[in-house]
Structure formats: structure tokens, C-alpha cells
Write an enzyme that holds these catalytic residues in place. Structure first.
Site, PDB file in Angstrom:
ATOM      1  N   GLU A   1     -18.908  -5.545   9.776  1.00  0.00           N
ATOM      2  CA  GLU A   1     -19.845  -4.824  10.628  1.00  0.00           C
ATOM      3  C   GLU A   1     -20.890  -5.731  11.260  1.00  0.00           C
ATOM      4  O   GLU A   1     -21.305  -5.518  12.406  1.00  0.00           O
ATOM      5  CB  GLU A   1     -20.529  -3.715   9.819  1.00  0.00           C
ATOM      6  CG  GLU A   1     -19.619  -2.583   9.408  1.00  0.00           C
ATOM      7  CD  GLU A   1     -18.847  -2.850   8.119  1.00  0.00           C
ATOM      8  OE1 GLU A   1     -18.021  -2.009   7.726  1.00  0.00           O
ATOM      9  OE2 GLU A   1     -19.075  -3.925   7.511  1.00  0.00           O
TER      10      GLU A   1
ATOM     11  N   ARG B   1     -24.978  -2.016   6.934  1.00  0.00           N
ATOM     12  CA  ARG B   1     -24.629  -3.381   6.547  1.00  0.00           C
ATOM     13  C   ARG B   1     -24.966  -4.383   7.660  1.00  0.00           C
ATOM     14  O   ARG B   1     -24.995  -5.578   7.417  1.00  0.00           O
ATOM     15  CB  ARG B   1     -23.137  -3.463   6.220  1.00  0.00           C
ATOM     16  CG  ARG B   1     -22.667  -2.383   5.266  1.00  0.00           C
ATOM     17  CD  ARG B   1     -21.225  -2.564   4.878  1.00  0.00           C
ATOM     18  NE  ARG B   1     -21.083  -3.656   3.937  1.00  0.00           N
ATOM     19  CZ  ARG B   1     -19.929  -4.051   3.431  1.00  0.00           C
ATOM     20  NH1 ARG B   1     -18.812  -3.454   3.804  1.00  0.00           N
ATOM     21  NH2 ARG B   1     -19.870  -5.049   2.579  1.00  0.00           N
TER      22      ARG B   1
ATOM     23  N   LYS C   1       0.845  -1.189   0.000  1.00  0.00           N
ATOM     24  CA  LYS C   1       0.000   0.000   0.000  1.00  0.00           C
ATOM     25  C   LYS C   1       0.888   1.249   0.000  1.00  0.00           C
ATOM     26  O   LYS C   1       1.859   1.342   0.746  1.00  0.00           O
ATOM     27  CB  LYS C   1      -0.900  -0.008   1.238  1.00  0.00           C
ATOM     28  CG  LYS C   1      -2.060   0.960   1.179  1.00  0.00           C
ATOM     29  CD  LYS C   1      -3.073   0.651   2.270  1.00  0.00           C
ATOM     30  CE  LYS C   1      -4.291   1.567   2.157  1.00  0.00           C
ATOM     31  NZ  LYS C   1      -5.338   1.221   3.126  1.00  0.00           N
TER      32      LYS C   1
END
Length: 648
Positions: free
Chosen positions: A382, A410, A296
């Protein structure tokens, strides 16, 4: 990174030199390049991403990590005929540049500009919109099955990464794909080495071997041969072979789900990527997963050194990496929440904090520094976060689950069944409530008031300023009677004086900030400051105005609402949420009390019934009629003073 000299006259830096990238407008232009030119193209593409995001802000680290992968995918596959789906669409900035949108890339996340995520309406190269995570494999499988049902021939490639494999939905999709044996290519972009690192030349060799004609031919022949022996024998033999190969390649989990696993391979080495992708494109059948390891922030030292801080960035200086800072006139709501929670946790060792892969975004990184053993980052999961919190609550702990409004959607089934029905005292800290500016419709926190206030047993609060947020954290910490939620917006507070310690609020009781006689403005949440401004304008126009802060969407302060209804000619409710929320509950209450039958004019102000694209927050409030001018217009219109309303 080669750059043209800065313009001395205005000190604006010129964009990077990109002669090779300048020849590529759409992916078809890539086909004219030789493979040996691709690394240079990737360098220029990376420079272009860095320069563009330095001017607009946005998600930086994830996109830098997939530059080579993006080039390789568009070079090998025939997009948009081949469907390329980016999970967590903020990885897709390099993809946007290569797919005809380079001339608009410096409008990213601006009003009227490019979305910060993939968006079907924006380009045929975006076959599926993605701003939430872990959806690509499910969507890709649907596209693959649709292709097969239609008798068509195309490749479907889903790129999943940046933590998205931590969500259960990804595994549900892989399980289904393996059972269907549909031809689907999944690229696992492992950008934090969370699964396995590449092992250099041997890894690349094994990847080419496994993706090639010989191996896949043997594999497919074996499938056909064992199929004659019955399904149970077929499955046993196939899994035994793949399990053995898994010891060498690390792919056992994926092979158990029915996927051919290839890798891990170096996602920044185009000499490794391109041959593997070509082999997968040309040979084999059934679902395949290519495990690609990337870094990243690759290629930009500040982002490589601090991947968390450069995941999402404000405008920044390319040379130093220094990001523009917001004015320090008031603390951010997120920081106020985090600091208030730390204060409560110092006195109560039953308080624990839960985040779904957003420790810094929710402020819980501060909590984690002081209470690491009481801080839980469950990944992009979640649903699990909510039921995990319910389990903690059932054992007498006081869990604070800090989730953005848009992401809490969600986990709604878990909120209903695992928390509300069982009346468990889970605390929901709902960040990014309301408009979120540059992140647009997908991250807008529009629906939480509505979807939580419909639930029995719930207490729902909304902070009107940073001091109120501190009070609500304390209120939630001491509320053990059932689930409780408090919402607060993105950005900084309004600059009110902060209490040394939050106070416990009386459940279901609002407050009156100023008294008047003709107009009542009943605000829920962070629009209160604009209500006070509107009241000043209305008073100047001769309309005596009361301003009240409801504090609670549920339970309603019925006594306050009755008084406002009986003592005023106009009652306006104001909330930064969708229709069906606070205003709807107030109207329901007034109707059943018969308070709408005596000439009272009630006007609920809510967010418009559309998905609003990105813009500056103040513009979004104005367009929605939720700023001071919009409130004033609503009052004049309710009184039949249309001319004054038009001038407001």
C-alpha cells in the site's frame, strides 16, 4: 473425502468422518502419531476445514494450501512454547483446529465466536495477532531477540505467504534479521509459484542436505574461521559460498540478506517436510528460510480451479462448490464504483487504476478487463501504491487508488508526505468504510475520516447511497486541484434509483432531504437511510425534523451547518467513523462561530471508542447507537426526555 450419509429428515449433511483427527485435541496429541499416519490426518483436517467454512463462510483457499505444513509444524515443534506466527492470519484455520479450538470452528467469524484471524486473546497458540499482512518476520525477530536477551531456548517460526512477501516490510525485517544473525525460522509459503517451483526429488534431496548437520556444521565452522580474518573478508567469503549455492537452489536473494535458504520443496509432501523441519529444529544457527511451494485451495477442486473466487467465500455447498448469493435487491457499492470508473475512463485516457493485491475485492478486475494497460496491481504494498499514484499524478495522469479503509492506514505517511504536502491530485476510493461484519475489528474502516480530514489540501467525501457514490466518482475524476477521497461501505446499496451518469458535485456542499423545525439530523455517509427512518419516528412523536446529507467531511458546508444550528434546538451529527472525524470538525466550527452559546444541543454520534469484535452489521449498528433507534434515543436524551429515550 469420506462422508456420513445426509440426514434425510432435514437434509443437513453430516460432518466428514475424521477418526484420526478426533484423537487430536492439542498439538501434544500429534506426538503420539507415527509419521506414516500424518498424510491421513492431513486429509481429515482438510475435510474438516472445508465442511466448517461451508457453514460459516470465510477464507478458504489459503488454509487448504497449508494443511500439510500446519500438521508438520505442530508435529515437529513444541507449540506453544515454540512460537508459531502465521502471517495473514486467514491461513490459520487448520492451525485453529489443531490447537484446541475444533469444537468452536463452526463459530468462525460469528458474533461471540472464533476470529477469522489469529488473535492473542483467543489462544496461547496464537502468539501474535495477524489480519494485515507481512508482519510475521518483524514480530518473530522481536520474539527471537527477546528470547536471547532473556537467556531462554525456544524456536520462533514465522510462516509468510499468500502474497505477503510482496510487501516491503517483510524485506526490512529480513535485512535486520540477517544483520543480527538471530536464530529465526521463516517459512515462505509460495502458493502461486511466483518465485520458483519445486523440482521433485532433487529439490527435496538438496533441502535435506542444506538443512542437515553436515552442511550447517561446515557453514558455522566457516563463519568462525573467516571471522578471524576480519568482517569484510568474512562477509566476502561467506557470500561467495552462498552465492554459488544459490545458483543450484535459487536462494541468492535470501542468502544475500544473511539467511540460509532451503528449498524450494513440495509443501504437500509430508515425507519431504518433516525431515527438513526436524533438521532445522536440531541443527545450525542464525536465520534460515525454508521455501515451501503449495497450491492455494489444495484438495478441493472448485478452490483449485478458481483460487481468486475461493480466497474468501460465502457459505457454500460442499458437493457443488456453489456459494450462497446475496439478495439482488441493489448493486454492491464496490460494483457501482467499478462501473462508474469504467464510464469515466472511456472518456478520459488519463484515468488509471491502482490496487494493492485486491483487484476483485475493489472491483478493479472489471476496470482491468476493459483497460488492462491502465490497470496496475502492485501487490500487497500500500505504501508503494500511494507514492506510485503520486508519481503518476505529477505527470498529469488521474490515478484512482482503490484500497480498503483498513489497509490505507498502512500508507498514511505516504498519504501525508507524498500526496498531501505536494497537493497532488491522487484519487482515493476507500472501500469497506465503517463496520465490516464478520471480518471484525482488524478490517473495520473506522479511522479514515479522522486521519484524512486532518490533512490540509484534502477533499473528503462519503457516499450516502449508491447513486451518490456514482456522483462522487465523477466528481473525483474531474477534480485536479489536489487530493480527493470518497468512502463507501461494504455490501449492497439501499436500492435508490440510479442515474445514467454521475453528476459533478459542488465541492463542500451538502443537501437537505427533508425540512423540519426542532431537530436536525446531519448525516455523513451511509447512515442516511437510518436518519430518515429516525426522522419518521421523531415526527410521529411530535418532533419536527430536518434531515441533511453533508456529503463532505472536508471542506465543511459551513452555510448549511450555520442554518441548521440557528433554526433547530437539537443538532445530531451521524457518521460511521471514529471520534475525531466529521462531528469533531462540526463542533470546532460551531464553537468558533459562537453557535454553542445560545442553548443549541449538539450530539455527535460516532463509532464507540473500542475495537468491536465480529457480528452481523445490523447488530453492530445497534450496539453502536448508529441505527434509527439509537438516533431517536439520542434526540430524546438531548431534550431531557429520558423516559422516552429508554423506550426508543
Amino acid at each position: 473425502m469420506s462422508r456420513k450419509p445426509a440426514t434425510s429428515e432435514n437434509e443437513v449433511k453430516s460432518p466428514p468422518e475424521t477418526p484420526l483427527l478426533d484423537t487430536v485435541r492439542i498439538p501434544a496429541d500429534l506426538k503420539r502419531l507415527e509419521e506414516k499416519q500424518l498424510p491421513r490426518l492431513a486429509e481429515e483436517l482438510r475435510a474438516e476445514v472445508i465442511d466448517a467454512v461451508s457453514q460459516t463462510g470465510g477464507h478458504l483457499g489459503a488454509g487448504l494450501g497449508v494443511v500439510e505444513l500446519t500438521v508438520a509444524l505442530h508435529y515437529v515443534f513444541d507449540t506453544p512454547e515454540d512460537r508459531l506466527i502465521w502471517d495473514v492470519g486467514h491461513q490459520a484455520y487448520p492451525h485453529k483446529i489443531l490447537t484446541g479450538r475444533r469444537d468452536r470452528i463452526r463459530t468462525l467469524r460469528q458474533e461471540g465466536g472464533l476470529s477469522g484471524f489469529t488473535k492473542r486473546a483467543e489462544s496461547p497458540y496464537d502468539p501474535f495477532g495477524a489480519a494485515h499482512s507481512s508482519t510475521s518476520i518483524s514480530a518473530g525477530l522481536g520474539m527471537a531477540v527477546a528470547r536471547d536477551l532473556s537467556g531462554e531456548r525456544r524456536h520462533v517460526i514465522a510462516v509468510i505467504g499468500d502474497g505477503a512477501m510482496s510487501a516491503g516490510m517483510a524485506y526490512e525485517a529480513m535485512n535486520n534479521a540477517g544483520a543480527l544473525d538471530a536464530r529465526l525460522i521463516v517459512i515462505l509459503n509460495d502458493n502461486d509459484m511466483s518465485i520458483a517451483p519445486p523440482t521433485g526429488a532433487m529439490s527435496a534431496y538438496l533441502a535435506r542436505l542444506a538443512s542437515g548437520r553436515a552442511y550447517q556444521g561446515i557453514r558455522d565452522f566457516g563463519k568462525r574461521l573467516t571471522a578471524h580474518l576480519g568482517k569484510s573478508v568474512d562477509r566476502a567469503i561467506t557470500r561467495a559460498v552462498e552465492h554459488a549455492r544459490g545458483y543450484v537452489t535459487g536462494g541468492t536473494l535470501f542468502e544475500e540478506m544473511g539467511f540460509l535458504h532451503i528449498g524450494p520443496i513440495d509443501g504437500h509432501n509430508l515425507e519431504h517436510l518433516v525431515p527438513v523441519l526436524k533438521n532445522v529444529r536440531d541443527h545450525g544457527s542464525g536465520p534460515v528460510l525454508i521455501h515451501v511451494v503449495t497450491q492455494k485451495g489444495k484438495g478441493y477442486p472448485p478452490a483449485e480451479a478458481a483460487a481468486d473466487k475461493y480466497h474468501g467465500v460465502a457459505k457454500f455447498d460442499v458437493i457443488t462448490g456453489a456459494q450462497a448469493k446475496a439478495p439482488a435487491n441493489a448493486p454492491s457499492y464496490t460494483k457501482v464504483f467499478a462501473q462508474a470508473l469504467v464510464e469515466e475512463a472511456r472518456e478520459d485516457d488519463k484515468i488509471v487504476a491502482i490496487t494493492a493485491a485486491m483487484p476483485s475485492g475493489t472491483g478493479l478486475d472489471l476496470f482491468g478487463k476493459e483497460f488492462p494497460e491502465r490497470t496496475f496491481d502492485v501487490g500487497i504494498a500500500e505504501q508503494h501504491a500511494v507514492t506510485f499514484a503520486a508519481g503518476l499524478a505529477s505527470e498529469g495522469y488521474r490515478p484512482f487508488t482503490a484500497i480498503y479503509s483498513t489497509f490505507l492506514q498502512r500508507a498514511y505517511d505516504q498519504v501525508v508526505h507524498d500526496v498531501a504536502i505536494q497537493n497532488l491530485p491522487v484519487r482515493f476510493a476507500i472501500d469497506r468504510a465503517g463496520f465490516v461484519g464478520a471480518d471484525g475489528a482488524t478490517h473495520c474502516g473506522a479511522f479514515d475520516i479522522t486521519y484524512l480530514s486532518t490533512l490540509p489540501n484534502f477533499v473528503v467525501m462519503a457516499a450516502s447511497d449508491e447513486a451518490e457514490l456514482k456522483h462522487m466518482v465523477r466528481t473525483a475524476a474531474r477534480h485536479d486541484a489536489g487530493p480527493i477521497a470518497f468512502r463507501y461501505p461494504r455490501g449492497n446499496g439501499v436500492g435508490v434509483e440510479m442515474p445514467e451518469r454521475g453528476q459533478r458535485l459542488e465541492i463542500g456542499k451538502g443537501r437537505v432531504l427533508r425540512e423540519g423545525g426542532k431537530v436536525a439530523l446531519l448525516s455523513l455517509g451511509a447512515r442516511l437511510a437510518d436518519c430518515l427512518k429516525a426522522a419518521d419516528e421523531l415526527e410521529a412523536a411530535g418532533l419536527s425534523t430536518t434531515v441533511a446529507d453533508a456529503r463532505f467531511a472536508k471542506p465543511l458546508d459551513c452555510e448549511l451547518i450555520v442554518r441548521l444550528a440557528r433554526e433547530h434546538q437539537v443538532l445530531v451529527t451521524i457518521e460511521e467513523g471514529a471520534i475525531g472525524g466529521f462531528g469533531a470538525h462540526v463542533l470546532h466550527f460551531l464553537a468558533h462561530r459562537g453557535l454553542l452559546e445560545n442553548g443549541l444541543k449538539v450530539r455527535p454520534l460516532v463509532m464507540p471508542d473500542i475495537f468491536m469484535d465480529q457480528a452481523k452489521p445490523e447488530k453492530m449498528y445497534a450496539d453502536a447507537g448508529l441505527d434509527a433507534a439509537g438516533i431517536v434515543r439520542t434526540v430524546f436524551a438531548a431534550l431531557g426526555q429520558e423516559a422516552r429515550a429508554a423506550r426508543a
